[in-house]
Design an enzyme around this catalytic site. Structure first.
Site, short mmCIF file in Angstrom:
data_model
loop_
_atom_site.label_atom_id
_atom_site.label_comp_id
_atom_site.label_asym_id
_atom_site.label_seq_id
_atom_site.Cartn_x
_atom_site.Cartn_y
_atom_site.Cartn_z
N GLU A 90 0.89 -1.15 -0.07
CA GLU A 90 -0.05 0.14 -0.09
C GLU A 90 1.04 1.31 0.00
O GLU A 90 0.46 2.24 -0.42
CB GLU A 90 -1.04 0.02 1.13
CG GLU A 90 -1.92 1.14 0.89
CD GLU A 90 -2.98 0.97 2.29
OE1 GLU A 90 -3.66 1.97 2.56
OE2 GLU A 90 -3.24 -0.22 2.69
N ARG A 140 3.71 1.72 -1.58
CA ARG A 140 4.18 1.81 -2.99
C ARG A 140 2.85 2.39 -3.63
O ARG A 140 3.08 3.19 -4.78
CB ARG A 140 4.59 0.26 -3.55
CG ARG A 140 6.10 0.23 -3.31
CD ARG A 140 6.25 -1.16 -3.50
NE ARG A 140 5.97 -2.13 -2.31
CZ ARG A 140 5.92 -3.29 -2.30
NH1 ARG A 140 5.66 -4.05 -3.34
NH2 ARG A 140 5.43 -3.95 -1.32
N GLU A 178 2.48 -8.55 7.67
CA GLU A 178 3.46 -7.96 7.14
C GLU A 178 3.64 -6.56 7.94
O GLU A 178 4.86 -6.10 7.86
CB GLU A 178 2.70 -7.44 5.62
CG GLU A 178 3.23 -6.36 4.75
CD GLU A 178 2.57 -5.56 3.75
OE1 GLU A 178 3.29 -5.21 2.66
OE2 GLU A 178 1.28 -5.43 4.00
#
Length: 282
Positions: free
Chosen positions: A79, A81, A112
């Protein structure tokens, strides 16, 4: 659900290595939307700007991981990026399209961010709570799935029982997890917000807050004991007042006490003394 998910993202997927049957493609940015299960709500603008400048110079070097949805694609990972690419004016980004369930999306989004330490204390707590609710699992089961201890998860989730105003201050970074855990022990909730304001105003550390909470709790315990003792003494005082027909005060110390009995004159004193000498009147 992949059993090894909790051992790291690499146990389930790699952002740079394609899995069997997958290929990298370009997807329009306008067709992408953030992961609906993204636990992270705060994105540092400075970090996004740095990534934007890198993308403007070198392009998007690492593909996003997305899954198909009715309205295009949902971002599984990447997200930051995605946001930086939009800021840089790109219309498309490289991506790997991957099939996965909602449950997998939730766990991967949490893992993550945990691995990158991107979550605030409250974001992490809410992510654990949401996962347990959505998957209908216990803290023990969640701990086993994501490779954390049950006590670790319990300590975070307990923070959500604090008042909303305190939770917001923790989420904004004004209070640490240590502060939050100390505040959870405070028994008198009326003192909670004043104590929080004192923490922020005076910059109190966790040890100082723990000491203050301990002192407050001791005061409450002593006051509770005192209230119980007062009720008992008042009942006994009232009993003697009715029997003797005069004022009575009972003083009780730690080791000894005394009873004060009022009398108006010598006749009144004689009446009271006769009451003690006459068992039939008691």
């Amino acid at each position: 659900m992949a059993k090894g998910l909790g051992k790291g993202l690499g146990a389930f997927f790699s952002e740079v290595e394609q899995q069997k049957g997958e290929h990298m493609t370009e997807v329009p940015l306008k067709d992408c939307r953030p992961n609906p299960y993204q636990p992270r709500k705060h994105f540092q603008e400075e970090s996004i700007l740095e990534l934007k400048h890198s993308i403007e110079e070198h392009g998007v070097l690492q593909p996003l991981i997305v899954r198909r949805s009715i309205k295009g694609y949902e971002i599984v990972a990447g997200e930051r990026r995605y946001r930086a690419a939009k800021m840089a004016g790109l219309t498309a980004v490289p991506a790997i399209i991957r099939e996965m369930s909602d449950q997998q999306m939730m766990e991967i989004a949490l893992l993550e961010n945990l691995q990158r330490e991107d979550l605030t204390v409250i974001e992490e707590a809410k992510a654990y709570q949401n996962l347990m609710n959505e998957l209908d699992i216990t803290q023990d089961m969640l701990a086993n799935r994501i490779g954390k201890s049950r006590s670790h998860i319990a300590n975070f989730v307990r923070l959500l029982s604090l008042p909303a105003d305190v939770i917001k201050r923790m989420d904004d970074g004004g209070l640490s997890m240590g502060h939050g855990r100390a505040l959870l022990s405070l028994k008198d909730r009326k003192k909670l917000l004043p104590l929080v304001e004192k923490i922020e105003k005076e910059g109190l550390n966790v040890r100082q807050v723990e000491r203050m909470v301990y002192d407050y709790n001791q005061e409450k315990r002593e006051k509770k004991k005192e209230n119980k003792r007062d009720i008992f003494l008042k009942e006994q005082e009232e009993h003697l007042k009715q029997r003797l027909g005069t004022g009575v005060t009972i003083h009780k110390g730690k080791r000894k006490g005394k009873i004060e009995i009022e009398f108006m004159n010598e006749d009144d004193l004689e009446r009271i003394l006769k009451w003690f000498d006459s068992p039939s009147e008691k």
